[in-house]
Structures are given as C-alpha cells and as structure tokens.
Design an enzyme around this catalytic site. Sequence first.
Site: not given
Ligand code: THU
Length: 157
Positions: A52, A54, A63, A65, A101, A104
Amino acid sequence: MKKVKYEKLEDVQQRLLNEAEKVMNTAYNPYSNFYVGAALLAQNGMIITGSNVENAAYGSTVCAERAAIFRANAMGIRNFSKVAIIAKGKNFDTDKVTAPCGNCRQVLYEFAQVSGRNLEIIMATTKMDKIVIATIEELLPLGFGPKDLGIDMKKYK
Ligand code: THU
C-alpha cells in the site's frame, strides 16, 4: 469460501503468502501505519507483488492489491489466477484476515474477466494462523465488469 491451515496449502499458495509477507514491509503508510502486502500469480508462473502507498490527501491512497495489479500491467502482464493478501499493524498482528476493500474487489474483478478466470483470493492473518480462500465471485457477487459493456477482452489478455 473456506478456511485452511497453512500446512494444507499448495506450494504455490504458500509461496504467494510468503512473498506477500515480505513485500508488506515496503508499505508507504505514514497515516495508518497499517502494512499490507499482495502477491499475484501470473499465468506465466511469475509472482508480482505490491504494497500500500498512502497519500496526504487520504483518498489518493493505493492499496497493496491495486499496486500489484498496476505493477503487473506495466510489465505487460494481465493474466492472473491467484492473489495472496496479508497485513499487520505497526504494533499489532491482525487476528482476522484482511480482505480486499471495495475498490480493490472491483479492480480484481476487471482482471479476473480479462484473465477469463474466477480469481482465487488467499487471505491470511499476520501470523498465518487463520487463512481464508475465496473467489472474486464470492467477494463481489453480481459484479459489473467489461463483459457487461460487451468488451472483447481477448486482446487485452
Ligand atoms: N489497505 C490495503 O492496502 N489493502 C486492503 O485490502 C485494505 C486496506 C491499505 C490502505 C491504507 O494504506 C491502509 O491499508 C489502511 O486502510
């Protein structure tokens, strides 16, 4: 959807989880401190990973994925059969599996149709003491995809 023990997984499923576990440490996560790793299995046997990323404008976060899928696409790879996902907090381990999420799931659905397969999604807790395997059709039932627009995906595969 089924729960499985690590020892009962196929070799390739174990490898995907191990690669996802490694790559989660590269997460750029100053806001959530949550680490997520994803590892895709491509048709040609390659494993493509993502973590991920941000952003100060939170909604611009990508994310793990989607990071893996976009990386694969830039490598010319769009044909997948499996993806493994694992996560941890900065100071805690997850005690339930981390599932993709909504955004994704939608992107995974797109590439499941491009791949012509009901993509398998392997989700694990940080310690891999709980593992759940599901398909994208289970996580996004009645999804909307390129087929609904009458797109012929063969040339994108
Ligand atoms: N996140 C992911 O990378 N994948 C998921 O399946 C759930 C959420 C990340 C996004 C963000 O950087 C952090 O987790 C908190 O939401």
